[in-house]
Design a protein around this motif. Structure first.
Motif, PDB file in Angstrom:
ATOM      1  N   THR A 251       0.813  -1.208   0.000  1.00 35.10           N
ATOM      2  CA  THR A 251       0.000   0.000   0.000  1.00 35.10           C
ATOM      3  C   THR A 251       0.846   1.257   0.000  1.00 35.10           C
ATOM      4  O   THR A 251       0.625   2.164  -0.765  1.00 35.10           O
ATOM      5  N   PHE A 252       1.837   1.323   0.857  1.00 32.68           N
ATOM      6  CA  PHE A 252       2.677   2.522   0.905  1.00 32.68           C
ATOM      7  C   PHE A 252       4.109   2.125   0.626  1.00 32.68           C
ATOM      8  O   PHE A 252       4.618   1.176   1.203  1.00 32.68           O
ATOM      9  N   PRO A 253       4.798   2.841  -0.288  1.00 28.49           N
ATOM     10  CA  PRO A 253       6.071   2.381  -0.808  1.00 28.49           C
ATOM     11  C   PRO A 253       7.232   2.432   0.155  1.00 28.49           C
ATOM     12  O   PRO A 253       8.115   1.602   0.073  1.00 28.49           O
ATOM     13  N   TRP A 254       7.279   3.404   1.049  1.00 30.86           N
ATOM     14  CA  TRP A 254       8.453   3.526   1.905  1.00 30.86           C
ATOM     15  C   TRP A 254       8.025   3.698   3.356  1.00 30.86           C
ATOM     16  O   TRP A 254       7.173   4.518   3.690  1.00 30.86           O
ATOM     17  N   SER A 255       8.677   2.969   4.237  1.00 28.78           N
ATOM     18  CA  SER A 255       8.497   3.194   5.663  1.00 28.78           C
ATOM     19  C   SER A 255       9.321   4.416   6.045  1.00 28.78           C
ATOM     20  O   SER A 255      10.019   4.998   5.220  1.00 28.78           O
ATOM     21  N   LEU A 256       9.226   4.808   7.316  1.00 28.78           N
ATOM     22  CA  LEU A 256       9.997   5.950   7.792  1.00 28.78           C
ATOM     23  C   LEU A 256      11.491   5.714   7.592  1.00 28.78           C
ATOM     24  O   LEU A 256      12.232   6.600   7.181  1.00 28.78           O
ATOM     25  N   LYS A 257      11.922   4.463   7.862  1.00 27.91           N
ATOM     26  CA  LYS A 257      13.333   4.119   7.670  1.00 27.91           C
ATOM     27  C   LYS A 257      13.737   4.250   6.210  1.00 27.91           C
ATOM     28  O   LYS A 257      14.783   4.802   5.890  1.00 27.91           O
ATOM     29  N   GLY A 258      12.878   3.723   5.315  1.00 24.89           N
ATOM     30  CA  GLY A 258      13.185   3.834   3.891  1.00 24.89           C
ATOM     31  C   GLY A 258      13.171   5.270   3.418  1.00 24.89           C
ATOM     32  O   GLY A 258      13.981   5.667   2.581  1.00 24.89           O
ATOM     33  N   MET A 259      12.241   6.088   3.933  1.00 25.27           N
ATOM     34  CA  MET A 259      12.163   7.484   3.532  1.00 25.27           C
ATOM     35  C   MET A 259      13.417   8.241   3.942  1.00 25.27           C
ATOM     36  O   MET A 259      13.899   9.111   3.203  1.00 25.27           O
ATOM     37  N   ARG A 260      13.958   7.936   5.123  1.00 27.33           N
ATOM     38  CA  ARG A 260      15.206   8.589   5.549  1.00 27.33           C
ATOM     39  C   ARG A 260      16.332   8.286   4.568  1.00 27.33           C
ATOM     40  O   ARG A 260      17.150   9.161   4.260  1.00 27.33           O
ATOM     41  N   MET A 261      16.385   7.052   4.077  1.00 23.67           N
ATOM     42  CA  MET A 261      17.419   6.683   3.120  1.00 23.67           C
ATOM     43  C   MET A 261      17.228   7.424   1.800  1.00 23.67           C
ATOM     44  O   MET A 261      18.189   7.900   1.191  1.00 23.67           O
ATOM     45  N   ILE A 262      15.976   7.561   1.349  1.00 30.19           N
ATOM     46  CA  ILE A 262      15.685   8.292   0.110  1.00 30.19           C
ATOM     47  C   ILE A 262      16.110   9.751   0.254  1.00 30.19           C
ATOM     48  O   ILE A 262      16.695  10.341  -0.654  1.00 30.19           O
ATOM     49  N   ILE A 263      15.817  10.346   1.411  1.00 26.15           N
ATOM     50  CA  ILE A 263      16.204  11.744   1.649  1.00 26.15           C
ATOM     51  C   ILE A 263      17.721  11.892   1.641  1.00 26.15           C
ATOM     52  O   ILE A 263      18.259  12.853   1.095  1.00 26.15           O
ATOM     53  N   LEU A 264      18.416  10.924   2.236  1.00 25.00           N
ATOM     54  CA  LEU A 264      19.869  10.965   2.250  1.00 25.00           C
ATOM     55  C   LEU A 264      20.428  10.907   0.825  1.00 25.00           C
ATOM     56  O   LEU A 264      21.333  11.662   0.471  1.00 25.00           O
TER      57      LEU A 264
END
Length: 506
Positions: A35-48
């Motif tokens: 349903t949702f592509p990135w968890s909070l952990k994954g989103m932090r990596m994308i931002i990095l």
């Protein structure tokens, strides 16, 4: 007519039932079986990852744009000849070319991440040395070190991001690199204008030394950011470290299943196995399998440079002087306005590159660049008054058209289309065209301006854009949403061997 609460309820229900398909269609989110592509952990990596791309581009653009305003104070202090002036400005290109070739070896031998770390160290060293330089030779050498940092980061940075970013946002991530080049140019122009009140020199630090030293700040952030980031999973597979590659994929997209992670790594291994008989040498770039890819990237960068962008960016104050802006403050203010148009259009390209696609932006962007340059030529021919307004409008339209198309596209294409085992060397060959022609334009433009009129120079650039349009219509592929391992098929659609290749990550 639905009330606002009913509308919210209705669309929330649609979002749940369709796994946020409305967001997916816009390209911002990536979904398949979840349903949702990135968890909070994954989103932090994308931002990095986004920050790494942003800082590489910012350092490139700032160090390119800042010389436009620093040139006159430096000339007033050192009183150098036109030859030394051209060499000082072009030293960034010389260092960039050296850095690009170093990147081909370093990124394959030690990894993409390690190469970006080395680039950050070059940036910091060059910035500090520029701020304490007491003669022209040391300053030129320091600018060359910064150029080496640009050469390394402009290769390894996009390469790293293209290999680690999820495919649905890969174009936007790579576009962020070019956006920040444009934004960095604007920041360089702003630093020229803001420090104008310091005069040409000061007791503690000269105006131009202060402007050069400022670039050490984002370089330090880049060093910190890349130190905290993982290595490219595709490089890890190349280095026979598949278990580590799986761990990186899990960090980037933690909501993906274990089967997806292992399947993605296996697909990369298969792709490398198909070319195991090839050593990945320079000559492999021109074999029948890879020649179409190499030639496309070379010509894309060629048309980028022949569109005349560096003549506009690096000599913008002089161009505005020719248009009647006599005061230095007015020339720098007009240059800042041009940089703002460049940056805003580059920001818009981030929204378009994964939504509209790469090919349409190239096919329509090049003729828009040509049209704007015809306006510049017409304005110079008409003279003061309406002619000046027409030329300024043409310059603004040109940088907007460029930022939406030929600014980001060569970097995006270059980072995507080469096969994994040749990506580093292929990017070097492509970016060499960028640095060689940047050097020729930067070093030769003052002399060309003496031999030819400004209208003749921009008419040449316009003709090159028209030729580039024809090439784009015939050759430009659409790589939006295509896995890196499957882009090869776009250049070999008639090759029966590609029909059986599975899609990565599916």
């Amino acid at each position: 007519m639905l009330s606002f609460p009913h509308m919210i309820k209705r669309y929330w229900g649609l979002a749940k039932n369709s796994s946020i398909q409305g967001c997916v269609s816009s390209g911002w989110l990536e979904t398949s079986a979840y349903t949702f592509p990135w968890s909070l952990k994954g989103m932090r990596m994308i931002i990095l990852l986004a920050c790494i791309a942003v800082l590489c581009g910012l350092l490139y653009g700032y160090n390119e744009g800042v010389i436009a305003g620093a040139y006159e104070p430096i000339k007033a202090e050192f009183e150098f000849s036109a030859y030394w002036g051209g060499l000082l400005v072009a030293s960034l290109s010389i260092g960039g070319l050296i850095g690009a070739y170093l990147s081909a070896y370093l990124s394959d031998r030690f990894g993409r991440r390690s190469t970006v770390i080395i680039a950050a160290l070059f940036f910091i060293t060059g910035a500090v040395l520029s701020s304490v330089a007491q003669d022209l030779f040391i300053l030129t050498f320091a600018r060359s070190l910064i150029g080496m940092g640009i050469g390394l980061s402009s290769m390894a940075g996009p390469q790293y991001v293209s290999e680690i970013a999820p495919r649905k946002i890969r174009g936007r991530m790579l576009g962020a690199f070019q956006f920040m080049i444009s934004f960095g140019v604007l920041i360089g122009y702003l630093s020229n204008l803001i420090t104008l009140d310091l005069g040409y020199s000061a007791e503690a630090i000269n105006r131009w030394q202060f402007m050069f030293l400022l670039s050490a700040i984002p370089a330090a952030f880049l060093l910190f950011g890349i130190w905290s980031a993982p290595e490219s999973p595709r490089w890890l597979v190349m280095a026979k470290r598949s278990a580590e590659a799986e761990a990186v994929f899990e960090k980037i997209e933690p909501t993906r299943s274990e089967a997806w992670v292992k399947g993605n790594v296996k697909r990369i291994e298969q792709d490398l196995a198909e070319v195991a008989d090839q050593k990945g040498g320079w000559l492999d770039l021109i074999n029948p399998r890879n020649r179409p890819i190499t030639s496309f990237c070379v010509f894309t960068f060629l048309f980028q440079q022949l569109s005349g962008i560096n003549a506009v960016i690096l000599y913008a104050p002089e161009l505005f002087g020719d248009l009647g802006f006599s005061e230095e403050a007015s020339r720098l203010s007009a240059t800042v306005g041009l940089g703002a148009a460049l940056a805003l259009a580059a920001a818009a390209s981030l929204l378009l590159i994964d939504r509209v696609g790469r090919r349409p932006l190239m096919v329509y962007g090049l003729p828009a660049c040509a049209l704007s340059q015809f306006l510049i030529v017409g304005g110079f021919l008409m003279g003061d008054g309406i002619g000046t307004a027409l030329s300024v409008s043409g310059l603004c339209l040109y940088v907007i058209s460029y930022s939406l198309s030929m600014g980001p596209l060569p970097w995006v294409y270059m980072s995507e289309v080469f096969p994994n085992y040749l990506r580093a060397k292929g990017m070097v060959v492509a970016v060499t065209v960028n640095w060689v022609f940047t050097f020729l334009v930067v070093f030769g433009f003052p002399k060309l301006n003496q031999l030819f009129t400004i209208t003749e120079i921009f008419l040449f650039f316009a003709i090159c854009c028209c030729i580039g349009t024809v090439y784009a219509i015939r050759r430009a592929p659409e790589t939006k949403g295509v896995s890196l391992e499957d882009i090869y098929e776009l250049f070999h659609k008639g090759d029966s061997k590609t029909a059986e290749r599975p899609v990565a990550g599916e």
